[in-house]
Every structure is written in C-alpha cells, then in structure tokens.
Scaffold this motif. Sequence first.
Motif, mmCIF file in Angstrom:
data_model
loop_
_atom_site.group_PDB
_atom_site.id
_atom_site.type_symbol
_atom_site.label_atom_id
_atom_site.label_comp_id
_atom_site.label_asym_id
_atom_site.label_seq_id
_atom_site.Cartn_x
_atom_site.Cartn_y
_atom_site.Cartn_z
ATOM 1 N N UNK A 42 33.443 36.243 30.235
ATOM 2 C CA UNK A 42 34.145 36.423 31.330
ATOM 3 C C UNK A 42 33.707 37.851 32.007
ATOM 4 N N UNK A 43 33.443 38.776 31.184
ATOM 5 C CA UNK A 43 33.206 40.060 31.691
ATOM 6 C C UNK A 43 31.775 40.107 32.415
ATOM 7 N N UNK A 45 30.276 37.553 33.430
ATOM 8 C CA UNK A 45 30.437 36.671 34.640
ATOM 9 C C UNK A 45 31.001 37.554 35.725
ATOM 10 N N UNK A 46 31.912 38.372 35.638
ATOM 11 C CA UNK A 46 32.594 38.970 36.727
ATOM 12 C C UNK A 46 31.738 40.400 37.101
ATOM 13 N N UNK A 47 30.932 40.683 36.482
ATOM 14 C CA UNK A 47 29.944 41.970 36.628
ATOM 15 C C UNK A 47 28.741 41.408 37.320
ATOM 16 N N UNK A 49 27.887 38.170 38.597
ATOM 17 C CA UNK A 49 27.594 36.964 39.563
ATOM 18 C C UNK A 49 28.686 37.447 40.650
ATOM 19 N N UNK B 13 42.702 34.311 31.245
ATOM 20 C CA UNK B 13 41.924 35.382 30.291
ATOM 21 C C UNK B 13 40.737 35.942 31.284
ATOM 22 N N UNK B 14 39.956 35.039 32.054
ATOM 23 C CA UNK B 14 38.947 35.554 32.869
ATOM 24 C C UNK B 14 39.578 36.330 34.119
ATOM 25 N N UNK B 17 40.325 39.870 32.463
ATOM 26 C CA UNK B 17 39.046 40.761 32.073
ATOM 27 C C UNK B 17 38.716 41.412 33.536
ATOM 28 N N UNK B 18 38.360 40.551 34.311
ATOM 29 C CA UNK B 18 37.889 41.083 35.663
ATOM 30 C C UNK B 18 38.648 42.109 36.179
ATOM 31 N N UNK B 21 38.491 45.173 33.997
ATOM 32 C CA UNK B 21 37.252 45.930 34.059
ATOM 33 C C UNK B 21 37.238 46.833 35.163
ATOM 34 N N UNK B 29 37.474 45.181 42.960
ATOM 35 C CA UNK B 29 37.448 43.870 42.597
ATOM 36 C C UNK B 29 37.640 42.969 43.834
ATOM 37 N N UNK B 172 30.694 45.582 43.211
ATOM 38 C CA UNK B 172 32.078 45.386 43.112
ATOM 39 C C UNK B 172 32.181 44.446 41.627
ATOM 40 N N UNK B 173 33.221 44.134 40.916
ATOM 41 C CA UNK B 173 33.440 43.021 40.011
ATOM 42 C C UNK B 173 33.748 41.858 40.929
ATOM 43 N N UNK B 174 33.551 40.797 40.507
ATOM 44 C CA UNK B 174 33.738 39.401 41.097
ATOM 45 C C UNK B 174 34.561 38.622 40.346
ATOM 46 N N UNK B 175 35.610 38.047 40.904
ATOM 47 C CA UNK B 175 36.286 36.904 40.525
ATOM 48 C C UNK B 175 36.585 35.812 41.116
#
Lengths: 393, 281
Positions: A42-43, A45-47, A49, B13-14, B17-18, B21, B29, B172-175
């Motif tokens: 998850x981490x 991916x978020x960082x 993509x 969960x994902x 975490x994003x 972070x 974000x 950025x962090x991406x979700x």
Amino acid sequence: MFVNFFHELKSANVPVSLREYLTLLEAMDRKVIEDKVEDFYYLSRSALVKDERNLDKFDRVFSHVFKGLDSLEEGDIAQIPEEWLKSLTEKFLTDEEKAQIEALGGWEKIMEELQKRLDEQEKRHEGGNKWIGTGGTSPFGADGYNPEGVRIGQKEGRHGKAVKVWDKREYKNLDDGVELGTRNIKMALRRLRRFARHGQPTELDLDDTIKSTAHQGYLDIKMVPERKNKINVLIFFDIGGSMDSHIKLCEELFSAARTEFKNMEYFYFHNCLYEYVWKDNKRRHQERMETWDVLHKYPSDYKVIFVGDATMSPYEITYAGGSVEHWNEEPGAIWLERIQQIYESAIWLNPVAERHWEYTPSIQVIEQVFQDRMFPLTLEGLDNAMKELSRAS
Amino acid sequence: MKFEGTKDYVATDDLRIAVNAAITLERPLLIKGEPGTGKTVLAEEMSKALDAELITWHIKSTTKAQQGLYEYDAVSRLRDSQLGDERVNNISNYIERGKLWESFEREKRPVLLIDEIDKADIEFPNDLLLELDRMEFFVYETGETIKAAQRPIVVITSNNEKELPDAFLRRCFFHYINFPDEETMKQIIAVHFPDLKGRLIQEALNVFYEIRDVPGLKKKPSTSELLDWLKLLLVEDISPENLKERDPSKLIPPLHGALLKNEQDVHLFERLAFLARRERN
C-alpha cells in the motif's frame, strides 16, 4: 534497497522518478508502516503511482518482483502445524512411541528439525508447490504420524490463503485505453481547448483599470471580452455497413464531443467521403448537402475529425465510380485531399484496433492519404489525436 | 499523529497507510476516485480524528493560485485614498489573506483541504508547487515572507477532469479510492445506519450492485447515492420482501430517483423492463 523494483517499474512504463523512490525510502525509514508485506504494498503504491491508469501495471510489477516474498511468512506457517501436530500425536501415538520421541531429543527438538527442513525445502522450491514431507525424506515418518499433516498445515498457512491484494488486479479496467466511457472521452477531448478573448467586451478588466486610472488620474474603466474556447470542430462520421459494430463507441464520442465543443458541426458519410454528406441518416437521400457547400461554409480554422473504420474495397477510395452506393465522378481520395488542403488540421479516428490495421489495405490507403494522422479510437489514441489537432494551427 | 478512521468513516488499510504516510512525511495527499466515494468527507473525518482544524479551499474554474496566498484589494485602497481615510497609509490593511496563509498561521497543525483541484486552470497546481513544498511565500506589497508555523496536513481531491502536471504529482502521495466491495460497503452502512435490519441491507445491496452491473449506465450510483437511497427506504418503510420481488416487469427498484440521476439511465431501465415483460408474454 528495492532498486530492482524501481527499475522494473521504470521498464514497465510506470512513470516513477528518483524523487518518489526517495520518498518511499524516507517513509520506510520513518516507520510509517509495520513490517507487513501488505502495508509495504500500500505504501509503495501510494508513493510511486500517481495515476489510477498505472495502478494495474504497478500491481503486475509488484507481483512479479516480490514473487518469492511469501517465504518471509514462515514464522506463521510453522506455528499452525505445531499445534495441529501436537494434538494429533496425543491422539495417535502410543506411549511407547512418545517415549521414542523423547529419546530423539523431545518434541521441541523435533519441531526445530521440522522448521529447519521447512526452511531448506522452501529455499529449494521457492514459489513452487511442493510440500514438505513428500519423497520420503521426512524424518517424521518414522515417528509414527502422517507427514501429510505438515502438508495440511502448510496449505492452510500459505497456499489456501486468499489471493494477495496485488494479484487481485482490481484496477485492471482503469488501465489505458481499453475502456472508453463518455467521461474518459470528454477528458481526452478537453485537451483540444484554446481559450481566447473574442467578441464584445463585457467583463471588467480590473488590473488594466487600476493601471490606467493611476496613469490618467481619473477613473478609467477598461473592459475585455469574455474568455471562451475558440476551437471549432467539424466531425464526419462514417455510418452504416461495417460501422454498425462500432455504434456504441461512436455514440459516446458524439455525445462527449457535443458537450465539450460549443462550435461543433457534424455530418455523415458512408465508407468514404464523396460529393454528398448528410445530417439525418433516416432522410439521407432527401436531405443531403453538397460537400463543396460544407467546405465553403466552414472557415479553414475548423479542426476536422473523421470517424470511420476505413474498411472497404480500395477501389472505393482510389477510383471514380468506385462507390458502392452511387456513381461518383471523382474518387474519394480526391475529396479527402481537398479537405486537407482547406483545413490545416484534419485527422482520422479509427474504431478498429490498431493491430488489425495492417490486414486491411483500405485502412493503409487512407492512412497514407492522411499522412499517418490516423489514430485508434482508444483513450491513448484520442489523446494523441487531440495533441496533433492542437499542434497545428 | 496517526489516523485510524473514525466511527463515522470506514477507512480501508490502504487508505489509512496513505494518509499516515502523508502526515508523517508532511507531503500533500492527492485523493482521486469515482464521484461519491467520500473524497471530501475524508478530509473532514481526518480533522475530526486528529483533532485538527479543517480549512477548506474550494476550487472553481476561475480560482487563481494567488488567491490562496493573499489578494491585494487595490480598489478599496483607491476609494479610501479619495475619501482621505487614514488606513490608506498602511498597505497591509488591504492585503486579504487566502486559505493557505490562514493555514500557515495556525498554532496547531491544521488540515488544509484543497477541494477539486482539477476544476482550476491547468497551470494552477504548478503555481502552487513551491508554496506547498516549502510552505512559505513572499508578499511583494509588504516585503515580508510568510512561513508556516506548523506544516499543515494538505489533502487534495481531484475528479480527473484535467491531468495534473508531473512535477506536482511527484510531490504528493496518491490514493485512488476504489469502489468499496460488498464487505466494506456493509461496514459503511453499519456506520451510517446502525439499526438497519440485516435482511434489508442484503436485499438493498443486491439491488444496488445489480444496478451498477447494468452495462451502458451513464452514471453508476456510488456510495453516497446508496446511503441516500437507504435513508429513503427507511423513511418509506419499504420491506425487504418488496425489494426481493424479482418480478421482471418491476425491474426498476422502488425510489430509484436516489440511485439513477440521469434521465437516460432511467429510460434504459424502463426499456429493459419493457423487454423483460414482452419476453414473458
């Protein structure tokens, strides 16, 4: 650390940069996540993509790079069979046999041995599906219980587990140009925007007013025209015949273009452009327009888009009289060239998948006539087409 | 500071975490997802969970990056100067603070929501790069540098109407908020309607996911629409049996107005119902 992963992402065309990679390392360093594979997935991916279109590619690379990662979870695996086996022994082993186990160094010792063997086998068959205990090498066979037990334990612990998140590939349909919806098309069409101030001045230009007032010493109001998209679009749709299988896609394109471009005109043609076009397909034989009139009516700054599968007999393009519906005085290619002479930016969108183009001669002919400005009707193709259209002017 | 979801918001969960972070590394974000999956709500819930103030900056097509920093109100200064007002001598009287400046000033770390960033001009995100990176900017009129006392937690939402520049994305962090699966959806419903009967939820969810699966829908209903619809079902006291009735001629679910927001989609359903009826006869 993970350099390999980073490079694999790069070569899979996921746009990652060094900066993002460092961000990921920093996050690992700052203990954003616990030591769990899912969390790491998850981490990262978020960082790494930043666009949902790349999520599927990322999933594939992740699953490829970290394929053997399961073996890190061995700790869990060994615990399950231990309990399971203990209860089993109590059931099945005779006192005598239990004593034998004691002689071998006790239960703990045996479990240690099992763990060791598990490690060894894991390494040898990484990613494979061989179970411990097969092939008669297990030292546990002699101890009187079924080595199958270990197999079951492992199955529960490892292979019976739900599919890994990244192997689910949930983002598959967000990938690239596979699926075109009206919304996606609109996004792509939006690339073709050129804002300009044109027409009646109706808005107050504050900055200019202030400047001018300071300059003149009295209140000097300045007005500017409203900002509008000045793109004009002329679309020709191929209709009927082999286009029937692409109707839905064309409808979507049409409705998206309708809302995106304020100045949009459309006409229909069949297979190739000849001397007539029409606006209402039901009344195509009664209400048709001469193509010359169309070319005269719309000025040369219109962007011209042809939508058609370009699938026909090559004669329909290159010979006079080649049309399947009527006797045409001039070949279609002449008409297509005329369009390009008048309008600087003209392109052809083809709903047929690009990989099939080479098998249809007429597609190649038209591609040639359009000097390679034929694009597949996918998101990517549409994107490139709009870039091409906004480039020239 | 750690975000674990709240009692009103189910964070997968994902997502968790994003968010964490972004909080720990003090980066913005970026949240994307289908309309109605709770992008904006996330920022509100974050502010609640972290006990931080929420500062919202709604972006429109006319919004300029500068407006988030500050605006110089030249017109009222001009007027004041003609009226001989004392205030005119100090230019800082005419500097109006933007949302970003506001969030820089807070003693306690606030949550700054930049909502629907894609609505603005394509250059907008680029104009904010430096400010979001360094969390400081320069006021030309007064010659002072504004620096954030506490780096605010920046949440940015986008509906994907425009592509965001790469340089911006890299920071950025991406979700991507995925559409919730049935299990998560049940949790979400439980959070919003704690005393809803299990059977009704099941039937409603079946109908809901069936609708989402109908090919060719212009606008698929999403989480927020489902919640609205459930609320209506409760008010109208529709029983699970009613929903369960799989009579093909009644293909359109009761109170469909909450789920289908598009005339064409309703037509599509009516057509399907009509076809089903004809087949039966």
